[in-house]
Design a protein around this motif. Structure first.
Motif, PDB file in Angstrom:
ATOM      1  N   THR A 103      52.077  24.641  55.299  1.00 43.71           N
ATOM      2  CA  THR A 103      51.877  24.576  53.851  1.00 43.71           C
ATOM      3  C   THR A 103      50.833  23.497  53.581  1.00 43.71           C
ATOM      4  N   LEU A 104      50.440  23.318  52.321  1.00 43.42           N
ATOM      5  CA  LEU A 104      49.439  22.317  51.962  1.00 43.42           C
ATOM      6  C   LEU A 104      50.119  21.054  51.442  1.00 43.42           C
ATOM      7  N   ARG A 105      49.465  19.939  51.690  1.00 39.36           N
ATOM      8  CA  ARG A 105      50.041  18.660  51.263  1.00 39.36           C
ATOM      9  C   ARG A 105      49.966  18.459  49.754  1.00 39.36           C
ATOM     10  N   GLY A 106      49.018  19.098  49.097  1.00 40.02           N
ATOM     11  CA  GLY A 106      48.872  18.932  47.662  1.00 40.02           C
ATOM     12  C   GLY A 106      47.964  19.996  47.080  1.00 40.02           C
ATOM     13  N   PRO A 107      47.712  19.945  45.772  1.00 38.04           N
ATOM     14  CA  PRO A 107      46.831  20.938  45.144  1.00 38.04           C
ATOM     15  C   PRO A 107      45.384  20.747  45.592  1.00 38.04           C
ATOM     16  N   ALA A 108      44.654  21.846  45.582  1.00 39.84           N
ATOM     17  CA  ALA A 108      43.244  21.788  45.995  1.00 39.84           C
ATOM     18  C   ALA A 108      42.517  23.005  45.463  1.00 39.84           C
ATOM     19  N   ARG A 109      41.173  22.875  45.435  1.00 32.78           N
ATOM     20  CA  ARG A 109      40.313  24.002  45.075  1.00 32.78           C
ATOM     21  C   ARG A 109      39.585  24.470  46.323  1.00 32.78           C
ATOM     22  N   GLY A 110      39.287  25.765  46.377  1.00 32.89           N
ATOM     23  CA  GLY A 110      38.570  26.306  47.510  1.00 32.89           C
ATOM     24  C   GLY A 110      37.598  27.384  47.071  1.00 32.89           C
ATOM     25  N   THR A 111      36.522  27.478  47.798  1.00 36.76           N
ATOM     26  CA  THR A 111      35.500  28.483  47.502  1.00 36.76           C
ATOM     27  C   THR A 111      35.293  29.354  48.727  1.00 36.76           C
ATOM     28  N   GLY A 112      35.300  30.650  48.503  1.00 35.45           N
ATOM     29  CA  GLY A 112      35.016  31.586  49.574  1.00 35.45           C
ATOM     30  C   GLY A 112      33.713  32.307  49.295  1.00 35.45           C
ATOM     31  N   ARG A 113      32.773  32.191  50.197  1.00 33.44           N
ATOM     32  CA  ARG A 113      31.448  32.790  49.984  1.00 33.44           C
ATOM     33  C   ARG A 113      31.160  33.708  51.173  1.00 33.44           C
ATOM     34  N   HIS A 114      31.099  34.981  50.908  1.00 34.83           N
ATOM     35  CA  HIS A 114      30.803  35.962  51.950  1.00 34.83           C
ATOM     36  C   HIS A 114      29.564  36.742  51.515  1.00 34.83           C
ATOM     37  N   VAL A 115      28.399  36.272  51.973  1.00 32.46           N
ATOM     38  CA  VAL A 115      27.123  36.880  51.582  1.00 32.46           C
ATOM     39  C   VAL A 115      26.351  37.189  52.854  1.00 32.46           C
ATOM     40  N   LYS A 116      26.051  38.463  53.081  1.00 35.55           N
ATOM     41  CA  LYS A 116      25.294  38.881  54.257  1.00 35.55           C
ATOM     42  C   LYS A 116      24.320  39.984  53.854  1.00 35.55           C
ATOM     43  N   GLN A 117      23.135  39.922  54.470  1.00 37.70           N
ATOM     44  CA  GLN A 117      22.136  40.952  54.203  1.00 37.70           C
ATOM     45  C   GLN A 117      21.518  41.349  55.539  1.00 37.70           C
ATOM     46  N   SER A 118      21.660  42.620  55.902  1.00 40.03           N
ATOM     47  CA  SER A 118      21.141  43.075  57.203  1.00 40.03           C
ATOM     48  C   SER A 118      20.439  44.410  57.068  1.00 40.03           C
ATOM     49  N   GLY A 119      19.769  44.642  55.967  1.00 44.43           N
ATOM     50  CA  GLY A 119      19.106  45.920  55.742  1.00 44.43           C
ATOM     51  C   GLY A 119      20.059  46.900  55.100  1.00 44.43           C
ATOM     52  N   GLY A 120      19.562  47.629  54.142  1.00 45.45           N
ATOM     53  CA  GLY A 120      20.436  48.550  53.422  1.00 45.45           C
ATOM     54  C   GLY A 120      21.400  47.772  52.560  1.00 45.45           C
ATOM     55  N   HIS A 121      22.596  48.355  52.328  1.00 44.91           N
ATOM     56  CA  HIS A 121      23.615  47.659  51.542  1.00 44.91           C
ATOM     57  C   HIS A 121      24.099  46.439  52.299  1.00 44.91           C
ATOM     58  N   GLY A 122      24.128  45.287  51.636  1.00 44.61           N
ATOM     59  CA  GLY A 122      24.636  44.070  52.239  1.00 44.61           C
ATOM     60  C   GLY A 122      26.087  43.845  51.831  1.00 44.61           C
ATOM     61  N   GLN A 123      26.543  42.606  51.989  1.00 43.55           N
ATOM     62  CA  GLN A 123      27.902  42.233  51.603  1.00 43.55           C
ATOM     63  C   GLN A 123      27.797  41.001  50.732  1.00 43.55           C
ATOM     64  N   TYR A 124      28.409  41.056  49.551  1.00 49.37           N
ATOM     65  CA  TYR A 124      28.295  39.952  48.609  1.00 49.37           C
ATOM     66  C   TYR A 124      29.628  39.793  47.879  1.00 49.37           C
ATOM     67  N   ALA A 125      30.216  38.600  48.062  1.00 49.74           N
ATOM     68  CA  ALA A 125      31.445  38.283  47.328  1.00 49.74           C
ATOM     69  C   ALA A 125      31.615  36.776  47.311  1.00 49.74           C
ATOM     70  N   ILE A 126      31.847  36.222  46.150  1.00 40.52           N
ATOM     71  CA  ILE A 126      32.133  34.793  45.994  1.00 40.52           C
ATOM     72  C   ILE A 126      33.361  34.674  45.095  1.00 40.52           C
ATOM     73  N   CYS A 127      34.299  33.847  45.517  1.00 46.06           N
ATOM     74  CA  CYS A 127      35.488  33.624  44.667  1.00 46.06           C
ATOM     75  C   CYS A 127      35.895  32.161  44.749  1.00 46.06           C
ATOM     76  N   HIS A 128      36.461  31.679  43.660  1.00 47.43           N
ATOM     77  CA  HIS A 128      36.954  30.309  43.555  1.00 47.43           C
ATOM     78  C   HIS A 128      38.457  30.381  43.269  1.00 47.43           C
ATOM     79  N   ILE A 129      39.223  29.638  44.055  1.00 43.65           N
ATOM     80  CA  ILE A 129      40.680  29.649  43.869  1.00 43.65           C
ATOM     81  C   ILE A 129      41.184  28.222  43.709  1.00 43.65           C
ATOM     82  N   GLU A 130      42.341  28.098  43.100  1.00 39.56           N
ATOM     83  CA  GLU A 130      43.079  26.841  43.044  1.00 39.56           C
ATOM     84  C   GLU A 130      44.440  27.071  43.689  1.00 39.56           C
ATOM     85  N   VAL A 131      44.842  26.158  44.552  1.00 39.49           N
ATOM     86  CA  VAL A 131      46.092  26.297  45.307  1.00 39.49           C
ATOM     87  C   VAL A 131      46.969  25.092  45.028  1.00 39.49           C
TER      88      VAL A 131
END
Length: 739
Positions: free
Chosen positions: A521-549
């Protein structure tokens, strides 16, 4: 004196089929196996037994095990005075309690074997209490009187102190210097005098050469050997009269009338059968002429009860409904139980069966039923099958095939391919299920893995065979740790299983350190950012999210809240973020253990009209959780067990101190007689309740015996998870990282 009854109140012997089933009980080194062999030699023409004699022995079939100490139930059969005597030789270690309990189930009386050198150990006393709770008739054989330092009187006093009232000798040993024409290894001659028949009391060698203690010094009472023998005889007769409750014999004794030996022997049988009088016979040496061997055979035939004086175990229908108690006679409905299962390399599975009612015949259908052991890895099963040949076991080289096995007898049965130890055999038309004998839960975990990839399938097959034979072992495939864990009764039990895997089944295994399933488990509250951005020709992958735990209270579980405003994360991708977060919850973020008791709030994010996808937002959610964990810090949670320790009163202090050293908290101490868990072993014992981290209990099954001289037992159950101390958590995480 107890209320008197007439001699007509004795058990009825009209249905006696001429069998005596006797279990030999005692600690390792007491001489059980040697005594059993001497009994067979004597009954097989060694100068004692009358009539035809045959000796049989049922053992495991692999040579590797036969070279080890006796670690499994062994059945030896012989004839004496026209009766078949089945001796069930049990292991002397607490690790093999499963075989010992099977021996108690298959027998009608118990012979406790006590070494004149070592006396009674704690585990033997525990088994005595268990037999007393079941009112099983018991006798005592004091062995090894021919060894240096052996002392019959001290051993007898020890038995009387440990086993309680009713322990009295039938014979007194006489020790004198051996004659030049009859030299003995210890320079002494050992023989017994019969206290009931008064044989040998007046024809001893006399002087200082003769003594009942084996020390040759006499006791200084002024009466000499005849006086000591007379006092012992009077105590024996009074004990027989008190426990047999024979009013007529009491009147004759009080009147000073000479008591016929036959009358005393008849009342001896009644006293022993009621389970309150326990005759003692001393033995010395080996071979057909060893003192005490013939006397024990006579005790078995003259004083031990027939199988029909032993109540049939409680039974029900397989569906749990009630059923009539089987009659217990050879003409009644079939009711038998598998008390031992072995695998023969030539004929397959062989079951040792005790028939309680009816008659078992070869090539007849029976119903095989086993219920109530699913938690040990033995699923409930009900099926009809035809049994094969029936025999009295004759060891590894031969078998004595028989046409039937009647109620009260024990036999070996082949072709019961799916039968397991503890299963009930009955008629297919009226199936029943015996109440299972009490079996402690194995508490010593041992992780193993096949040494080679090609052995993995063979390992599964071999463990299935072993668990069918031995109900005291549990095989666990731990999904959280990925380990194959054998739960054993102790180290010797685990060693035996490993040896059997290698020598019988040809499967080499390696032992692995046990992994305890933790939580994170976590010791206390925190914020986290997940960044999944990839480009390799054609359709890439793009997603960014911010969470609080933020952490939740222990046991609260997990929560996911969608708090996105303004459509920063399109509605169709919010479940994707949640799915990624939950997947990472299961994988953990530090040591690979699941995360618990956290609330995750999705508060913001970004998407791309073309490159955003379900997979991309799942990955972003997992990355955001990892980022928050790095910011907050990880708290490792360890499982805490609720532990109940049953220990003799004199060991309460060391046990509680040991629990405290294991980071345990004692929450209650009470006399064992006040607790339902005490069972048959509640006399002079204390139940200690504590809460202890599981990581500190991995070897407690071994350590508790060391602390309590082999008597202490314990049970455990999962209670909750608690934070592990920081210094221990750091060491644990470092070790996991090294792996």
């Amino acid at each position: 004196m107890k209320p008197t009854t007439t001699r007509e109140a004795r058990p009825d012997h009209r249905h006696d089929t001429g069998v005596r089933n006797i279990v030999l009980v005692g600690h390792t080194g007491a001489g059980k196996s040697a005594l059993a062999e001497n009994l067979l030699i004597a009954a097989n023409g060694g100068g004692a037994a009358a009539g035809h004699a045959t000796s049989t022995r049922h053992t495991d079939h692999d040579d590797g095990e036969s070279r080890q100490r006796t670690i499994s139930l062994t059945v030896l059969s012989t004839m004496h005075r026209g009766l078949r005597i089945n001796l069930l030789d049990t292991p002397g270690l607490a690790d093999f309690i499963g075989d010992l309990r099977a021996g108690l189930r298959g027998a009608d009386a118990a012979l406790f074997v006590v070494s004149a050198l070592d006396g009674v150990d704690g585990f033997t006393r525990l088994l005595w209490d268990e037999c007393a709770a079941a009112a099983m008739p018991r006798a005592i054989a004091i062995t090894r009187l021919d060894r240096p330092r052996a002392d019959f009187t001290s051993a007898l006093i020890n038995c009387q102190e440990m086993f309680g009232a009713g322990v009295l000798p039938l014979y007194l040993p006489v020790v004198s210097r051996s004659r030049p024409t009859e030299p003995t290894p210890d320079g002494q001659r050992h023989r017994l005098v019969d206290l009931l028949a008064q044989a040998g009391i007046d024809d001893t060698d006399g002087g200082t050469d003769t003594d009942t203690d084996g020390d040759g010094d006499g006791d200084g009472d002024g009466d000499g050997w005849p006086g000591r023998a007379a006092a012992a005889r009077n105590a024996l007769i009074e004990g027989i009269i008190a426990e047999s409750e024979d009013e007529s014999l009491l009147d004759q004794y009080l009147a000073g009338t000479a008591l016929p030996t036959k009358l005393l022997l008849d009342d001896l049988e009644t006293a022993v059968a009621r389970g309150r009088f326990h005759p003692v016979v001393a033995t010395a040496g080996s071979g057909p002429g060893a003192p005490g061997v013939t006397e024990l055979l006579d005790l078995f035939t003259r004083a031990f009860p027939s199988p029909f004086e032993h109540p049939v175990p409680a039974a029900s229908r397989p569906d749990g409904s009630s059923c009539p108690v089987p009659s217990g006679g050879p003409d009644g409905p079939l009711a038998a139980e598998v008390i031992r299962t072995t695998t023969d390399p030539y004929v397959g599975r062989v079951c040792l069966v005790r028939v309680f009612s009816g008659t078992l015949r070869p090539d007849t259908p029976v119903h095989v039923c086993g219920h109530g052991r699913a938690e040990r890895g033995h699923p409930d099963h009900d099926e009809d099958m035809k049994i094969g040949a029936i025999s009295h076991p004759m060891g590894r080289s031969a078998q004595q095939f028989v046409e039937m096995c009647q109620a009260g007898d024990i036999c070996a049965v082949s072709k019961l391919t799916t039968a397991e130890t503890g299963d009930t055999l009955s008629s297919p038309d009226a199936p029943i299920l015996f109440e299972a004998w009490r079996m402690p839960k194995p508490q010593l975990p041992m992780a193993i893995r096949a040494r080679t990839k090609s052995s993995e399938d063979k390992l599964s097959t071999a463990l299935a065979q072993i668990s069918a034979e031995d109900p005291s072992v549990t095989v666990e495939h731990n999904a959280e740790t990925g380990q194959l864990v054998l739960w054993c009764m102790g180290e010797a039990h685990g060693d035996m299983i490993i040896d059997r895997l290698e020598n019988r089944y040809g499967v080499a295994v390696d032992r692995m350190p046990i992994r305890v399933p933790m939580r994170e488990t976590l010791r206390g509250p925190a914020r986290g950012t997940g960044r999944h951005v990839k480009q390799s020709g054609g359709h890439g992958q793009y997603a960014i999210c911010h969470i609080e735990v933020e952490p939740l209270a222990a046991g609260s579980g997990r929560e996911f809240c969608d708090e996105v405003v303004g459509g920063a994360v399109p509605r169709q991708f919010v479940p994707s973020v949640e799915k990624g977060v939950w997947r990472q919850f299961g994988l953990g973020v530090a040591a690979g253990f699941p995360l618990v008791d956290l609330r995750v709030r999705l508060v913001d994010g970004k998407a791309h009209s073309v490159d955003s996808s379900d997979v991309a937002f799942q990955a972003a959610g997992a990355l955001a959780l990892k980022d928050a964990a790095r910011a907050a810090g990880i708290l490792l949670l360890e499982p805490v067990l609720s532990v109940c320790v049953l220990t003799p009163d004199e060991h309460v202090g060391p046990v509680t101190s040991d629990l405290a050293a294991r980071r345990g908290r004692v929450v209650g101490i009470a006399p064992a007689s006040d607790t339902a868990q005490a069972g048959a072993g509640g006399r002079n014992r204390t139940m200690i309740r504590a809460e202890v981290p599981e990581t500190e209990m991995l070897r407690y099954a071994v350590d508790i015996r060391s602390l309590t001289q082999g008597i202490g037992t314990f049970s455990r159950s999962h209670l909750r998870y608690e934070p592990m101390p920081d210094h221990l958590a750091a060491e644990y995480l470092a070790a996991r990282a090294a792996e």
